[in-house]
Structures are given as C-alpha cells and as structure tokens.
Scaffold this active site. Structure first.
Site, mmCIF file in Angstrom:
data_model
loop_
_atom_site.group_PDB
_atom_site.id
_atom_site.type_symbol
_atom_site.label_atom_id
_atom_site.label_comp_id
_atom_site.label_asym_id
_atom_site.label_seq_id
_atom_site.Cartn_x
_atom_site.Cartn_y
_atom_site.Cartn_z
ATOM 1 N N GLU A 183 32.552 -16.068 -29.203
ATOM 2 C CA GLU A 183 32.349 -16.532 -27.846
ATOM 3 C C GLU A 183 31.484 -15.519 -27.115
ATOM 4 O O GLU A 183 31.266 -14.401 -27.600
ATOM 5 C CB GLU A 183 33.687 -16.765 -27.131
ATOM 6 C CG GLU A 183 34.616 -15.589 -27.080
ATOM 7 C CD GLU A 183 36.063 -15.985 -26.769
ATOM 8 O OE1 GLU A 183 36.540 -17.011 -27.280
ATOM 9 O OE2 GLU A 183 36.714 -15.235 -26.020
ATOM 10 N N HIS A 207 39.420 -15.248 -21.229
ATOM 11 C CA HIS A 207 39.531 -14.029 -22.029
ATOM 12 C C HIS A 207 38.856 -12.865 -21.310
ATOM 13 O O HIS A 207 37.737 -12.996 -20.837
ATOM 14 C CB HIS A 207 38.834 -14.205 -23.384
ATOM 15 C CG HIS A 207 39.620 -15.026 -24.353
ATOM 16 N ND1 HIS A 207 39.042 -15.665 -25.432
ATOM 17 C CD2 HIS A 207 40.938 -15.291 -24.428
ATOM 18 C CE1 HIS A 207 39.982 -16.299 -26.121
ATOM 19 N NE2 HIS A 207 41.133 -16.095 -25.538
#
Lengths: 383, 288
Positions: free
Chosen positions: B209, B247
């Site tokens: 990511e 995150h």
C-alpha cells in the site's frame, strides 16, 4: 494528529526558535488589536489555518496594507474551503523583510526507519521539487537515536550545501532546538519551510508544520489536548477511522484499512469518486452500535453522497454479528433517505450474515467483483 | 514446507488469560498450533486449560524450548513484551497490537540488530502456515495448504487475496502479515529470500500500500536475486498526499511513498502490478 501552523509555531517558540510576531484572529475585532501590536509598517500577512499544503495557491495567504483591507481579506479567507477543508481560523503576522529562504525538517526516514535531518538552502518551494530538480541542494543526515545529533555532522552538512559561513552557528542552534522538539513531542514530521533569513540576518520560522504520532498521544496528554480534527477523533473513539476526502458521490464503509483503500481505488477505476475513507472494523469487532450508527448516519444523511458501498471481509469479525448490528442501526435511523446501499459480506459466519440481511429485505453479495459490477451498473443507469 | 512457522514450532502466548489471549488461544489450537506455555506476569504456576503459565517468557523458554511467541498485550506494552522475547532468544515473535508508538518500534528494530529473531507486526492479523501453525486471528476457512508465499501490509486485503488463491486451487505455503505501521518488525525485502529458498513455494504475492518504501526495497531484492514469479497489488492509488489512510504507515510524506513510485519500482523488477485480487491471482496462474 497534525498541528495547525499557529500551534506548531507556539511550540517552536517554547523551544527558542524565533517565529514572526502575530496573533490568531477569530473575529474582526482582533484585527485592530493586531494592527496596533504589529505597527503599520509590518502589518500584515493573513494566513488561512488549514491542515493542507497549497494554501498560497488557493489564495489563503494574502498580504494587506491597512486595517480595512485586512477586514475584507479576513472575511474572504474565513469563508474559504481549501482542498475540501473549511477555514475556521486565520493567523495574522508581521511582514518579514526576506533576504533568503531555507528548508529544514526532521522526519522518520522511510528507508532507514530512523530519524533523519533534511536541510536545504532552497527553501520556500515544495521539497519534492527540490528533491527532483535540485538534488545536490538537499542534504540528509540519518540519526542514530542512541547517539543523537552531533554538532560536527550538522556543520559538515551546512558546509557541503554551501550555506553562508555566517549562518553556520545560528542554523546549527536552530537545528538542535528543532530536533529536541521533534523528540519531545514524538513527532513523525517537524518542518520549517521557509526558514527565513531577514535583511537583518535574523533567522525566523515563517511557516511551521508538526505532525504527531497518534499512537504516542496516550503518553503526551498536553499534545492530546490540542484535539484537532475533532470530528475524526470523535469517530475514532467510537471505533471508526474516518478521513473526509472533500468531495465524491460514493460513500464507503469497510472493514480494514487495506480493504477500504482498495475499495476507494476500485470506485475511482469505475470513473466515480469515493467521498471518504471509512474503516469501521473496530466498531464492528467490539460490536459497538454507536460506532456503526455514526458511520451510517454520515453517509445516509449527506446529500452529496449518492451511493453507499459496504465491503467487509471478516476474520475476527463475525458476519452474523455484523448483519445484526447493521440492521439495528438502520432500523434506528428510519426513515432513511432513498439511497442505494450495496453490501458485501464475506468471511467468518458469512452464510448466517447473508440470511439475516436477506430476510430483512436487503440485497447482499459475497464477492468484491459483484459489488463493483452493481455499482458500475448504477453509475451507468444514472448517466 | 513453509517459512518461519510450521507444525513443529513450540509456541508461548503472552497474555494467555486476557480476553483476547484466551479467545484466540482456543482458535489457534484448533488450527494445529502447538501452544505449550502461557506468559502472564504474576500468574506463574497457574494454568490455562492445561497449558502451564509462567511469569516471564524467559522461564517459558527454559522450560519448554519455545520457538515462537505471540503477544496479546495493549499497544503501550508492546515494546516491553517484544524486548523480553528478544532477550529470551525467541526466534519468531508476533505482536498484533494496533497503536504501538513509532519510537517504540524504532527501539525494537535497534534491539534486533545482531540477533537472529524475527518480529512479525505490529498492527497485523499475524502469520499462518495453513493447517500447521496459526499465530494470529485470520479466518482459517480462507486458507489452504499450497504453493504460494504471501506477504501483506493489510490484514483485510490478505484475507481477500488468500480467498482468491484458495478458490483458484493454489493454496498458500505461508502468509505473513507485516502490518500497516511505519516501522514494522520485518518487511518484504527480508521475507522474499526465505520464500525464494523454500522448495514448496512456487510463486509469491505482495500486497502493498502507499507509504514508506517497503515495495521499492522489495523490488530491488527481486531484481537481483529472485527467479520465482512474483505479482503485486498496491492499495491506496486514490489516497491524497499527507493523510494517513487508517494504517499509520499508509501516508505519502514529502513526496515519498507514492503509488507511482511503487508501480515503477515493481515494473523495473519484472513484477506485474494488478488492481484487483482476482486479476492478481489470474496473472499469477499464468506465470506458474
């Protein structure tokens, strides 16, 4: 938590880093006071306080010459929306007599995974641009946290970057003060861009950024008290991680940050725009009805959102529990606006979860592809 | 075969009597994980459903020759529990906590220097070698023993991808969740050589990511040393710069960690980047 410019500067000042004279203007009355304090020669620069770059380009930073002009400009800036963020507060500061502009920051270097000093004599522009177009003007020093930042390393770096000799001593002092603040506040980023050299050869932090490690706030109560992005914080407390992307007609509610990001990406691929990042996994895992309801309310009652996509693949989370919580929340919100909600549940106890939702009259899918095809058809039907 | 964890591992659970610890211990045992000890300061001498509890991980290691441990502790205690495990010489240390301070993990990484311990996590569902050893809370039904090595920052996306890999009849050798934090205990570049050496792993999948440079570093290692097929998915293409997407590590700062940078690095290393889990697995099958 990211701090506003005025908050960052107040903390810099605490550490002995010079900042421009100025004050926060919450209403027009304060403008005359600021004029008196700064004096007509140095009055003034108005700066929108928003947590995004590109304020200048958006017209959020403006120079004024009179109280009248300041009042007009204040009214105009205060109502602005910059990159989807509303301007609530405006800082007014003295005009600096700028001779040069430097850049200095401390971050956690992603490659070394250690603190890094980044410094350049080319301040006042995006650091990405300097890195791309003037890489030889950007100096980096990776710090061993156990050793700290040795003075000789800073001086060496300044010399190699061609800073004027007269600036070595004052710059080194500021660098050390900034590093101290970086550690004290457990920041992930602390940045001064530009660090201005005035015509009197004084160094002044003309702008300031300070991003804090959210995970460390529990041991820094003073920092936690800043309470920026209160809406996001309130949702976080209910177990929902939410980032408003400003615009977009597809509202998302997902479980897991990665899944949420992927769903956002897929919406983009379909030619539409996601309105938000919304990871409701913690609310769903702890079975918090408040959290799920708050998340759904945000999506259903925002007129700018035309479609809602729910995408959850549960490991820890049981889908029968998710279905029950969803129904409870939706029932408590009735009457609901006529807005399609495309749901996908997969993972632990998926069959029961589906049964519960189907019996209540909702459609529900098992595969990611099915949700995106359904959204695609809806978008096509609409145009 | 697998990497890092298998059915022979002797496992200790830190926090075995807590709500999370007790719940997940039962589920891990169902998968075949050999949990032989628990560690709860102050409860040494007691037992959890027949599993002996010790005050310290060091005692557990001495008594049971522990190979791996998994910690169910609040994030503010992660540094302590991981450090204790490193000191005790535990080979594989898993920590699932979401919200561990960056500087605590920086200290963990500094402490790992010169040791041969692996730290998996934090902010991860854990690591699993299907039907042999499960250290974490991933949904067992989505996994099957097989031939693909999977490494992922995202827990939810790893479930989705493994679901597709299992549906395709390929199965997984080992699935490692490195977690979504800025400073994880380990990363793709360290795990790739293990999968390359593992005779049962025939292909690798990386679920990355935006944020950090883990994918860029992985691409370097792949370009230099890997012969097996590798495919990747990178989430967060639509994320705006400067905002963390859930995150802590999923953030583009000062121009670094962008989607483009990762795609370019992978392309230069011959790694196909796909945009959906389904396409990812379809591309992988063609390469096997």
């Amino acid at each position: 938590m990211n701090l506003y410019e005025y908050q960052a500067k107040s903390l810099f000042a605490r550490h002995g880093i010079p900042t421009p004279r100025g004050s926060l203007i919450s209403d027009e009355q304060k403008i005359s006071e600021a004029h008196a304090a700064l004096g007509s020669e140095a009055f003034g620069v108005l700066k929108a306080q928003v947590l995004t770059g590109g304020r200048g380009k958006a017209g959020g930073i403006r120079v004024v010459d009179s109280v009248e002009q300041a009042r007009e400009t204040f009214k105009s800036i205060k109502g602005m929306s910059i990159k989807g963020l509303k301007v609530e507060e405006v800082l007014i500061e003295e005009k600096l007599k700028i001779k040069s502009e430097y850049f200095v920051s401390f971050t956690i270097d992603p490659e070394a995974q250690l603190p890094a000093l980044l410094i350049s004599p080319k301040g006042g522009m995006d650091i990405e641009e300097v890195a791309k177009n003037f890489p030889e003007a950007l100096g980096k020093y990776i710090i061993d946290p156990n050793r700290g930042l040795p003075s000789y390393a800073v001086v060496d770096l300044l010399k190699s970057l061609g800073f004027p000799k007269s600036m070595q001593h004052p710059l080194t002092a500021i660098v050390h003060k900034l590093y101290k603040a970086f550690n004290e506040y457990e920041a992930t980023l602390i940045e001064i861009n530009p660090l201005v050299v005035t015509e009197d050869d004084d160094l002044v932090a003309a702008d300031g950024r300070l991003n804090l490690d959210d995970s460390a706030l529990f041991r820094l109560p003073e920092m936690a008290a800043f309470n920026n992005e209160a809406k996001e914080l309130a949702l976080k407390e209910k177990g929902v991680d939410y980032v408003d992307l400003g615009d977009g007609e597809v509202g998302l509610i997902c479980a897991g940050a990665g899944m949420t990001m992927l769903t956002m990406d897929l919406v983009l691929q379909l030619g539409s725009k996601p309105r938000c990042f919304m990871d409701a996994s913690r609310a769903v895992i702890t079975n918090d009805p408040e959290g799920i309801k708050a998340a759904l309310e945000l999506l259903f009652f925002d007129p700018a959102i035309a479609f809602i996509c729910l995408n959850m693949f549960g490991g820890l989370t049981r889908m029968d529990q998710v279905a029950k919580s969803l129904l409870k929340a939706l029932d408590s919100m009735k009457p609901l606006p006529d807005k399609p909600i495309i749901m996908r549940l997969q993972g632990t106890n998926v069959e029961e979860g589906h049964k519960i939702l189907i019996e209540a009259g909702y459609d529900v899918y098992s595969e990611l592809e099915e949700v995106m095809n359904c959204l695609k058809k809806m978008l096509e039907a609409r145009s | 075969m697998s990497i890092l964890v298998d059915k022979n591992m002797r496992v200790a659970v830190q926090g075995i009597t807590g709500k999370q610890g007790s719940f997940h211990t039962r589920l891990m045992l169902e998968e075949g994980t050999q949990i032989v000890a628990g560690v709860v300061p102050g409860k040494g001498g007691q037992d959890f459903e027949g599993i002996p509890i010790y005050d310290t991980i060091l005692e557990a290691k001495i008594m049971h020759d522990i190979d791996a441990c998994i910690g169910f502790v609040p994030p503010r205690f992660a540094l302590q529990s991981i450090s204790d495990a490193i000191d005790a010489g535990i080979g594989v240390i898993v920590n699932l906590a979401d919200g561990v301070p960056v500087r605590d993990m920086m200290n963990v990484r500094l402490k790992l220097n010169g040791t041969s311990s692996w730290v998996i996590g934090p902010n991860t569902p854990g690591i699993i070698t299907p039907r042999q050893c499960k250290l974490g809370f991933m949904p067992s039904r989505s996994y099957a023993p097989g031939i693909i090595g999977v490494m992922s920052k995202s827990g939810s996306l790893s479930y989705e991808v493994c679901h597709e890999i299992t549906k395709a009849g390929l199965g997984q050798t080992t699935v490692v969740g490195i977690g979504g934090d800025r400073i994880p205990g380990t990363s793709f570049d360290k795990l790739i050589p293990l999968f390359e050496k593992d005779p049962e792993t025939k292909g690798m999948v990386i679920v990355g990511e935006i944020g950090g440079v883990a994918e860029e570093k992985a691409a370097s290692v792949i370009r230099e040393t890997v012969t097996k097929p590798v495919v990747a998915l990178i989430a967060g293409r639509s994320a705006p710069p400067g905002k963390a997407m859930g995150h802590a590590g999923a953030i583009i700062t000062q121009g670094r960690g962008t989607f483009q940078s990762k795609v370019e690095a992978f392309r230069a290393a011959g790694v196909q980047v796909l945009h959906t889990p389904k396409d990812l697995v379809a591309a992988l099958r063609k390469l096997l």
